[in-house]
Design a protein around this motif. Sequence first.
Motif, PDB file in Angstrom:
ATOM      1  N   ILE A   1      -2.955  -3.602  -9.037  1.00  0.00           N
ATOM      2  CA  ILE A   1      -2.145  -4.783  -8.697  1.00  0.00           C
ATOM      3  C   ILE A   1      -2.013  -4.870  -7.182  1.00  0.00           C
ATOM      4  O   ILE A   1      -1.685  -3.883  -6.522  1.00  0.00           O
ATOM      5  CB  ILE A   1      -0.752  -4.677  -9.361  1.00  0.00           C
ATOM      6  N   PHE A   2      -2.281  -6.048  -6.637  1.00  0.00           N
ATOM      7  CA  PHE A   2      -2.114  -6.265  -5.202  1.00  0.00           C
ATOM      8  C   PHE A   2      -0.887  -7.148  -4.987  1.00  0.00           C
ATOM      9  O   PHE A   2      -0.936  -8.333  -5.305  1.00  0.00           O
ATOM     10  CB  PHE A   2      -3.330  -6.989  -4.608  1.00  0.00           C
ATOM     11  N   ASP A   3       0.193  -6.572  -4.474  1.00  0.00           N
ATOM     12  CA  ASP A   3       1.349  -7.404  -4.138  1.00  0.00           C
ATOM     13  C   ASP A   3       1.158  -7.836  -2.691  1.00  0.00           C
ATOM     14  O   ASP A   3       0.802  -7.018  -1.851  1.00  0.00           O
ATOM     15  CB  ASP A   3       2.651  -6.597  -4.305  1.00  0.00           C
ATOM     16  N   GLU A   4       1.419  -9.094  -2.385  1.00  0.00           N
ATOM     17  CA  GLU A   4       1.092  -9.674  -1.077  1.00  0.00           C
ATOM     18  C   GLU A   4      -0.424  -9.564  -0.857  1.00  0.00           C
ATOM     19  O   GLU A   4      -0.901  -9.039   0.157  1.00  0.00           O
ATOM     20  CB  GLU A   4       1.868  -8.990   0.065  1.00  0.00           C
ATOM     21  N   ALA A   5      -1.157 -10.059  -1.829  1.00  0.00           N
ATOM     22  CA  ALA A   5      -2.612  -9.881  -1.851  1.00  0.00           C
ATOM     23  C   ALA A   5      -3.301 -10.438  -0.609  1.00  0.00           C
ATOM     24  O   ALA A   5      -4.286  -9.867  -0.141  1.00  0.00           O
ATOM     25  CB  ALA A   5      -3.181 -10.552  -3.085  1.00  0.00           C
ATOM     26  N   ASP A   6      -2.782 -11.545  -0.077  1.00  0.00           N
ATOM     27  CA  ASP A   6      -3.460 -12.137   1.086  1.00  0.00           C
ATOM     28  C   ASP A   6      -3.394 -11.222   2.300  1.00  0.00           C
ATOM     29  O   ASP A   6      -4.328 -11.179   3.101  1.00  0.00           O
ATOM     30  CB  ASP A   6      -2.925 -13.539   1.410  1.00  0.00           C
ATOM     31  N   VAL A   7      -2.313 -10.454   2.426  1.00  0.00           N
ATOM     32  CA  VAL A   7      -2.242  -9.496   3.537  1.00  0.00           C
ATOM     33  C   VAL A   7      -3.151  -8.309   3.254  1.00  0.00           C
ATOM     34  O   VAL A   7      -3.872  -7.832   4.138  1.00  0.00           O
ATOM     35  CB  VAL A   7      -0.789  -8.987   3.731  1.00  0.00           C
ATOM     36  N   LEU A   8      -3.161  -7.862   2.017  1.00  0.00           N
ATOM     37  CA  LEU A   8      -3.981  -6.692   1.683  1.00  0.00           C
ATOM     38  C   LEU A   8      -5.471  -6.984   1.866  1.00  0.00           C
ATOM     39  O   LEU A   8      -6.248  -6.090   2.148  1.00  0.00           O
ATOM     40  CB  LEU A   8      -3.712  -6.244   0.246  1.00  0.00           C
ATOM     41  N   LEU A   9      -5.837  -8.257   1.722  1.00  0.00           N
ATOM     42  CA  LEU A   9      -7.252  -8.600   1.902  1.00  0.00           C
ATOM     43  C   LEU A   9      -7.527  -9.210   3.281  1.00  0.00           C
ATOM     44  O   LEU A   9      -8.619  -9.674   3.566  1.00  0.00           O
ATOM     45  CB  LEU A   9      -7.713  -9.548   0.787  1.00  0.00           C
ATOM     46  N   ASP A  10      -6.501  -9.197   4.122  1.00  0.00           N
ATOM     47  CA  ASP A  10      -6.650  -9.650   5.496  1.00  0.00           C
ATOM     48  C   ASP A  10      -7.419  -8.557   6.268  1.00  0.00           C
ATOM     49  O   ASP A  10      -7.357  -7.398   5.896  1.00  0.00           O
ATOM     50  CB  ASP A  10      -5.233  -9.810   6.077  1.00  0.00           C
ATOM     51  N   PRO A  11      -8.153  -8.926   7.341  1.00  0.00           N
ATOM     52  CA  PRO A  11      -8.923  -7.909   8.051  1.00  0.00           C
ATOM     53  C   PRO A  11      -8.138  -6.637   8.400  1.00  0.00           C
ATOM     54  O   PRO A  11      -8.694  -5.538   8.412  1.00  0.00           O
ATOM     55  CB  PRO A  11      -9.367  -8.634   9.318  1.00  0.00           C
ATOM     56  N   LEU A  12      -6.825  -6.763   8.630  1.00  0.00           N
ATOM     57  CA  LEU A  12      -6.018  -5.603   8.999  1.00  0.00           C
ATOM     58  C   LEU A  12      -6.068  -4.488   7.940  1.00  0.00           C
ATOM     59  O   LEU A  12      -6.161  -3.305   8.249  1.00  0.00           O
ATOM     60  CB  LEU A  12      -4.564  -6.059   9.209  1.00  0.00           C
ATOM     61  N   PHE A  13      -5.991  -4.879   6.668  1.00  0.00           N
ATOM     62  CA  PHE A  13      -5.966  -3.894   5.577  1.00  0.00           C
ATOM     63  C   PHE A  13      -7.229  -3.937   4.726  1.00  0.00           C
ATOM     64  O   PHE A  13      -7.361  -3.157   3.792  1.00  0.00           O
ATOM     65  CB  PHE A  13      -4.789  -4.173   4.632  1.00  0.00           C
ATOM     66  N   ARG A  14      -8.109  -4.879   5.018  1.00  0.00           N
ATOM     67  CA  ARG A  14      -9.202  -5.160   4.075  1.00  0.00           C
ATOM     68  C   ARG A  14     -10.050  -3.936   3.737  1.00  0.00           C
ATOM     69  O   ARG A  14     -10.294  -3.644   2.560  1.00  0.00           O
ATOM     70  CB  ARG A  14     -10.099  -6.281   4.610  1.00  0.00           C
ATOM     71  N   ALA A  15     -10.475  -3.192   4.771  1.00  0.00           N
ATOM     72  CA  ALA A  15     -11.376  -2.064   4.528  1.00  0.00           C
ATOM     73  C   ALA A  15     -10.710  -1.049   3.591  1.00  0.00           C
ATOM     74  O   ALA A  15     -11.332  -0.556   2.641  1.00  0.00           O
ATOM     75  CB  ALA A  15     -11.741  -1.408   5.850  1.00  0.00           C
ATOM     76  N   GLN A  16      -9.425  -0.761   3.847  1.00  0.00           N
ATOM     77  CA  GLN A  16      -8.722   0.224   3.010  1.00  0.00           C
ATOM     78  C   GLN A  16      -8.575  -0.283   1.579  1.00  0.00           C
ATOM     79  O   GLN A  16      -8.822   0.439   0.609  1.00  0.00           O
ATOM     80  CB  GLN A  16      -7.330   0.484   3.594  1.00  0.00           C
ATOM     81  N   THR A  17      -8.171  -1.564   1.466  1.00  0.00           N
ATOM     82  CA  THR A  17      -7.948  -2.133   0.132  1.00  0.00           C
ATOM     83  C   THR A  17      -9.240  -2.142  -0.678  1.00  0.00           C
ATOM     84  O   THR A  17      -9.259  -1.758  -1.850  1.00  0.00           O
ATOM     85  CB  THR A  17      -7.399  -3.574   0.272  1.00  0.00           C
ATOM     86  N   LEU A  18     -10.319  -2.574  -0.029  1.00  0.00           N
ATOM     87  CA  LEU A  18     -11.594  -2.647  -0.755  1.00  0.00           C
ATOM     88  C   LEU A  18     -12.096  -1.256  -1.123  1.00  0.00           C
ATOM     89  O   LEU A  18     -12.700  -1.059  -2.181  1.00  0.00           O
ATOM     90  CB  LEU A  18     -12.643  -3.404   0.062  1.00  0.00           C
TER      91      LEU A  18
END
Length: 690
Positions: A311-328
């Motif tokens: 589950i991604f809460d605040e998904a747009d931030v988690l997939l934003d370049p700032l967190f993207r690499a970690q999330t993916l």
Amino acid sequence: MNAFQILSRSTGLKSRTTRPSQQNQVPTSGQSINSISPGASSGQKRKREDDVTAVTTASPSTRVPLTEDEIRQYQKKHKIKIVDLNRFRSAGKTEESRKAQKEQSRIFPQPLVTFDQLSQQNANKSLVRNVSEQAYFQPTEVQTATIPLLLSSLSKDAQEPDLLTIAPTGSGKTLAFLIPLIDKVSRSHREQSNTTEKHASAIVLAPTKELVSQIVTEGRKLCTKTGVRITAMRKGMRLFGMQESAVENEESEGEDDEKESEDEHSRESATLTKADIIVSTPLSLVHTLCPSWEEDETTPPNPLPKIETLIFDEADVLLDPLFRAQTLAIWSACTSPTLRVSMWSATIGSNVEELAVQKIHDRQKSLKIRRSDRPPLLRTIIGLKDISLPTISHRLTYTATESGKLLGMRQLLHPSRSGGASSSKGGYQAAAAPLRPPFLVFTQTIDRAQSLYDELKYDIPAPAGGSSRIAVLHSSLPAHARSSIMQNFRLGKIWILITTDLLSRGVDFRGVNVVVNYDIPNTVAGYVHRAGRTGRAGREGGVCVSFYTKEDVQYVKGIANVIAASEKAQVRSDRPTGAGDGGGTTTTSDVPVTANGGLQPWLLHALPSVSKSTRKDLKLHGVQSRRAIHADDDEKTKRMKRKARIGTQSGYERREVDRKRGAIVHSMQEKKKEANQTADQENGEWEGFT
Ligand SMILES: Nc1ncnc2c1ncn2[C@@H]1O[C@H](COP(=O)(O)OP(=O)(O)OP(=O)(O)O)[C@@H](O)[C@H]1O
């Protein structure tokens, strides 16, 4: 509804259950029947809608499934749109064919009209009791729409989908994903009752520690006596692959996780968690899965084959370049072919949606999941995209300069000093009440948050609690300080909390009356989320004040558009005009508002449009003059940045203060040196007992 139950939800205090008298009022609706869906409570409901209300609020024993036509009416009334993205993505190119395809892609599942329906559908009994004991009686729109989609007990025949959900701030998304998740885990416990193996089966990702801790606190209340365990990811914790002897006991139901983070540092040893649900920031988890992450982000993380729900809460931030690499990286580590993903936010832009959908499809292809075995991919939207809650009033205040902002801020804190409470200058409502704390104040950077705090900390008079009433919270503070400030703000001991975007998302402070954008946010989505810290769960009277200077004029059109769209969507007849509005008019100039409080259309036309490159620059770096001073900045930039610093002191005064501070430090160092020398000499003379 019992006020104690409501107020104690986030504090871990026990509450007793009393049913609300008005069963068909949606909780996010504030005083109106349903403020998220404008017009729904205007008193002019069509007869058909009355029929739907009658059917959907009938007692559980008499409730019959709604027909598709009735569900259509229900969705229309509550502004719910559920679309099958797999069907929609194959839509044609022209606007018309896309529109037609969009309509055809809509689906109409049975809504969850009351939480009583959960027990009818064989959901975990303790979970249902916990929901009721937390005084959640009526699902909000997002819960009505998404719980039936995700709840395994409700969808025996249908496959659990991958899901994207966009619903307003404070509309109850946390409960919407936790209820089906806890039910799913408890179901799998029942199905695997003969296996002794315990392992995590779900991960919830959230961008900040504060949000992680809040989700765990909410989750623990819902998990009571269900046998499901939820915990926050901690340093040294292992999800799989360690000896059982190192198993950690996570059974601390009802305990507030904020306290837990205090002793985070003392738990360094690697322990295998027995929790079923792990809540984490992407960075904490990726460090566990891939210890060499800091050195090389391309190292594949250890796999998590037993994770079934992500589950991604605040998904747009988690997939934003700032967190993207970690999330993916975490997403790729979850290798189960039956993994289900759901994403939640008040703002998911089309680029993020594209990325998410692409990733879901690529993953299915790489795992060679046959088309027939692929789950549906659904998107639920509640209300209109990218607008603020109708329960919030907005004020855009032009302050011209940085010092104008400080003045504006002080006048918000001390409205009586300017006699502003009854002023109608600048378009405020006459005789409007001054704004009342708690205030949540946002700045662009940590330095600016700290400077604003230093400037305002003696502004609260001693009899009212003095400097203990004001605090600053940012990511440079240690975890224990952060959690204690959060706790004190929640308990009402702190009235003014100055912070950065760290607290702009997801964090649920029930009683915040005023959000102040001391510095404008970097994005329009940032505005929606910051403003959404007030007016939560249908609470009326929240105000969002945004100061802007000459330099900001080029950026504020996006914010003005959100305000205008939100005001358009507002059910004005349900809002007492001027509630919580007004106060503190100033030498600053408040943006003219229309008779009923809205933004004047001419202002929207007068503000310059923001180009794509300006938007991008603002998003990445914020307003230039408020960025930190760098050694390689040229003299002009340094001067501009110094000028924008927060404070009432002139440059000369600041230099004087710095000089005096330097002299004191120097003299203390000298004294210490002398003392050491004396000690050395004394040591030298001392011959000891001979
Ligand atoms: N069914 C309900 N009835 C009453 N209150 C509810 C209900 N569901 C959630 N709430 C309350 O609404 C508040 C906001 O919920 P939550 O934090 O889940 O919102 P959110 O949609 O995640 O907001 P954000 O987008 O800001 O993260 C919480 O205090 C929660 O207790």
